[in-house]
Design a protein around this motif. Structure first.
Motif, mmCIF file in Angstrom:
data_model
loop_
_atom_site.group_PDB
_atom_site.id
_atom_site.type_symbol
_atom_site.label_atom_id
_atom_site.label_comp_id
_atom_site.label_asym_id
_atom_site.label_seq_id
_atom_site.Cartn_x
_atom_site.Cartn_y
_atom_site.Cartn_z
ATOM 1 N N SER A 234 0.826 -1.203 0.000
ATOM 2 C CA SER A 234 0.000 0.000 0.000
ATOM 3 C C SER A 234 0.868 1.264 0.000
ATOM 4 O O SER A 234 0.576 2.245 -0.699
ATOM 5 C CB SER A 234 -0.932 0.009 1.220
ATOM 6 O OG SER A 234 -1.652 1.217 1.304
ATOM 7 N N LEU A 235 1.946 1.233 0.782
ATOM 8 C CA LEU A 235 2.839 2.388 0.845
ATOM 9 C C LEU A 235 3.550 2.597 -0.493
ATOM 10 O O LEU A 235 3.676 3.736 -0.971
ATOM 11 C CB LEU A 235 3.860 2.187 1.963
ATOM 12 C CG LEU A 235 4.827 3.350 2.208
ATOM 13 C CD1 LEU A 235 4.074 4.629 2.534
ATOM 14 C CD2 LEU A 235 5.807 2.999 3.340
ATOM 15 N N VAL A 236 4.013 1.517 -1.087
ATOM 16 C CA VAL A 236 4.659 1.623 -2.403
ATOM 17 C C VAL A 236 3.682 2.206 -3.418
ATOM 18 O O VAL A 236 4.032 3.094 -4.204
ATOM 19 C CB VAL A 236 5.169 0.245 -2.869
ATOM 20 C CG1 VAL A 236 5.695 0.332 -4.294
ATOM 21 C CG2 VAL A 236 6.268 -0.270 -1.940
ATOM 22 N N ASP A 237 2.439 1.732 -3.400
ATOM 23 C CA ASP A 237 1.437 2.251 -4.336
ATOM 24 C C ASP A 237 1.215 3.741 -4.129
ATOM 25 O O ASP A 237 1.020 4.495 -5.107
ATOM 26 C CB ASP A 237 0.114 1.499 -4.159
ATOM 27 C CG ASP A 237 0.165 0.070 -4.673
ATOM 28 O OD1 ASP A 237 1.122 -0.268 -5.405
ATOM 29 O OD2 ASP A 237 -0.742 -0.708 -4.323
ATOM 30 N N TYR A 238 1.214 4.192 -2.879
ATOM 31 C CA TYR A 238 1.022 5.620 -2.613
ATOM 32 C C TYR A 238 2.168 6.437 -3.184
ATOM 33 O O TYR A 238 1.950 7.468 -3.826
ATOM 34 C CB TYR A 238 0.901 5.875 -1.109
ATOM 35 C CG TYR A 238 0.557 7.315 -0.789
ATOM 36 C CD1 TYR A 238 -0.760 7.743 -0.826
ATOM 37 C CD2 TYR A 238 1.562 8.240 -0.476
ATOM 38 C CE1 TYR A 238 -1.083 9.062 -0.561
ATOM 39 C CE2 TYR A 238 1.248 9.567 -0.217
ATOM 40 C CZ TYR A 238 -0.077 9.971 -0.264
ATOM 41 O OH TYR A 238 -0.394 11.278 -0.018
ATOM 42 N N VAL A 239 3.388 5.981 -2.969
ATOM 43 C CA VAL A 239 4.549 6.687 -3.514
ATOM 44 C C VAL A 239 4.481 6.729 -5.040
ATOM 45 O O VAL A 239 4.720 7.768 -5.669
ATOM 46 C CB VAL A 239 5.854 6.018 -3.025
ATOM 47 C CG1 VAL A 239 7.058 6.565 -3.780
ATOM 48 C CG2 VAL A 239 6.027 6.238 -1.523
ATOM 49 N N HIS A 240 4.125 5.621 -5.644
ATOM 50 C CA HIS A 240 3.996 5.581 -7.103
ATOM 51 C C HIS A 240 2.902 6.530 -7.593
ATOM 52 O O HIS A 240 3.024 7.124 -8.681
ATOM 53 C CB HIS A 240 3.678 4.164 -7.561
ATOM 54 C CG HIS A 240 4.858 3.242 -7.513
ATOM 55 N ND1 HIS A 240 4.738 1.876 -7.658
ATOM 56 C CD2 HIS A 240 6.183 3.488 -7.349
ATOM 57 C CE1 HIS A 240 5.937 1.317 -7.578
ATOM 58 N NE2 HIS A 240 6.826 2.277 -7.386
ATOM 59 N N SER A 241 1.840 6.697 -6.819
ATOM 60 C CA SER A 241 0.740 7.573 -7.227
ATOM 61 C C SER A 241 1.174 9.029 -7.325
ATOM 62 O O SER A 241 0.504 9.838 -7.983
ATOM 63 C CB SER A 241 -0.435 7.444 -6.252
ATOM 64 O OG SER A 241 -0.176 8.127 -5.029
ATOM 65 N N LYS A 242 2.277 9.363 -6.673
ATOM 66 C CA LYS A 242 2.824 10.720 -6.719
ATOM 67 C C LYS A 242 3.814 10.890 -7.856
ATOM 68 O O LYS A 242 4.463 11.941 -7.970
ATOM 69 C CB LYS A 242 3.509 11.050 -5.390
ATOM 70 C CG LYS A 242 2.583 11.023 -4.187
ATOM 71 C CD LYS A 242 1.521 12.106 -4.284
ATOM 72 C CE LYS A 242 0.571 12.074 -3.112
ATOM 73 N NZ LYS A 242 -0.436 13.166 -3.190
#
Length: 366
Positions: free
Chosen positions: A67-75
């Motif tokens: 989930s954290l990786v996905d959030y970083v990628h979303s930026k």
């Protein structure tokens, strides 16, 4: 270019901090300046499950690492993670020894883009062999990742690292000071600079010497020292990994970290590390060729007292077998400073630099 959690937060990390750092990297203009990797260093992992899969600390990362990786990628950013070639990390968390292929598969499943791979608790392991195993594991996992070799220069990784990883640490850990060292091997900015003098030739596109992360904005270095810090790392074509709390950094820190003229020197496509051309006591002159037959000179004042200079740059360029005239620009003042037809004169404050980009007016190869 990117950010790493260790220099500021050490083990005091959690998913909220990392999400807020990702937001700040975008908000402050650092992403636009080229900083793209956010790396969670040691202390994110807590153990392994019954099948041996690495586990994130559920109290600090309750949403899970994916989930954290996905959030970083979303930026629009990339995600880096930390592990160790030994049985335990430097902070006593589970290392990857014996689990290299399993851990690499896990990181690939999470979407990790960079692996910082440390060298604590390695016993009698061979460094080159240990890092080769993890390289092969990353290949097998099938997701491209930057492999950041972090064995502190102990086994001269510049001699073997290019076929294994993308970057390799050249020294012990940086500590937050300009001119110092401590009893466990930590080094200040000047001490790290000194260790780059003889190894610049090993660095180049796709395989970089790494003199460790930046201490800019962590409250100890003066503005002069911070300019010298990032200037010399840029002269080395080194990775630029910020290590401060960018959520609330000062305007001065932001300006130093995002000086696009300096960053362009670090990121120059030719990728050549600087040569220390001359040393006059506490004054050093470093020289770096750029693409399109341009050059950079960095005058480093190691003393805490100002020094006066009166330097002929044209003669130095001739020694590089180039004749011609160049426009001179001060990349910290963002100001043109004449041409190489006349000597560069002025005063450099204590622990500061004069960083000059030379752009050709005309030139000829001898």
């Amino acid at each position: 270019m990117g950010w790493n959690s260790w220099n500021k937060f050490e083990c005091k990390i959690n998913e909220t901090i990392i999400r807020e750092i990702a937001d700040a990297l975008v908000r402050t203009g650092m992403k636009d300046a080229g900083y793209e990797y956010i790396t969670v260093d040691d202390c994110w992992q807590i153990g392994r499950d019954s099948l041996g899969n690495i586990l994130a600390d559920p109290e600090r990362f309750p949403s899970g690492m994916k989930s954290l990786v996905d959030y970083v990628h979303s930026k629009g950013l990339k995600f880096g993670i930390y592990s160790d070639a030994g049985t335990q990390t430097c902070q006593g968390r589970p290392g990857s020894r014996g689990y290299e292929f399993q851990d690499a598969r896990t990181y690939a499943k999470w979407g990790v883009d960079l692996l910082k791979y440390d060298w604590c608790n390695h016993g009698k392991q061979n460094a080159e062999a240990s890092y080769t195993i993890m390289r092969d594991a990353v290949y097998k996992a099938g997701r491209p990742m930057v492999l950041s070799i972090c064995e502190w220069g102990t086994n001269k990784p510049w001699e073997w690292g290019a076929s294994i990883g993308h970057t390799w640490r050249t020294t012990e850990d940086i500590i937050n000071c300009f001119d110092c060292k401590n009893n466990w091997g930590g080094l200040g900015v000047l001490q790290i600079i000194d260790l780059q003098v003889e190894i610049g030739g090993y660095s180049g596109p796709g395989h970089w010497n790494d003199p460790d992360m930046l201490e800019i904005g962590n409250g100890v270095l003066t503005a002069n020292e911070e300019r010298s810090h990032i200037s010399m790392w840029s002269m080395f074509s080194a990775p630029l990994i910020a290590g401060n709390d960018i959520r609330n950094m000062s305007a001065q820190t932001n300006e130093i970290l995002t000086n696009k003229e300096v960053l362009a020197i670090d990121q120059d496509s030719l990728g050549i590390s600087a040569t220390r051309w001359m040393k006059y006591g506490d004054l050093e002159i470093w020289f770096k060729p750029l693409n399109d037959h341009n050059f950079v000179f960095c005058f480093l004042n190691r003393s805490n007292q100002p020094v006066t200079i009166n330097q002929d740059l044209k003669t130095i360029i001739k020694n590089y077998k180039v004749d011609g005239s160049y426009n001179v620009r001060d990349v910290w003042k963002h100001k043109d400073n004449g041409t190489t037809e006349v000597n560069i004169k002025g005063t450099i404050a204590g622990h500061d630099v004069l960083m000059l980009k030379l752009t050709r007016k005309y030139y000829s190869r001898r």
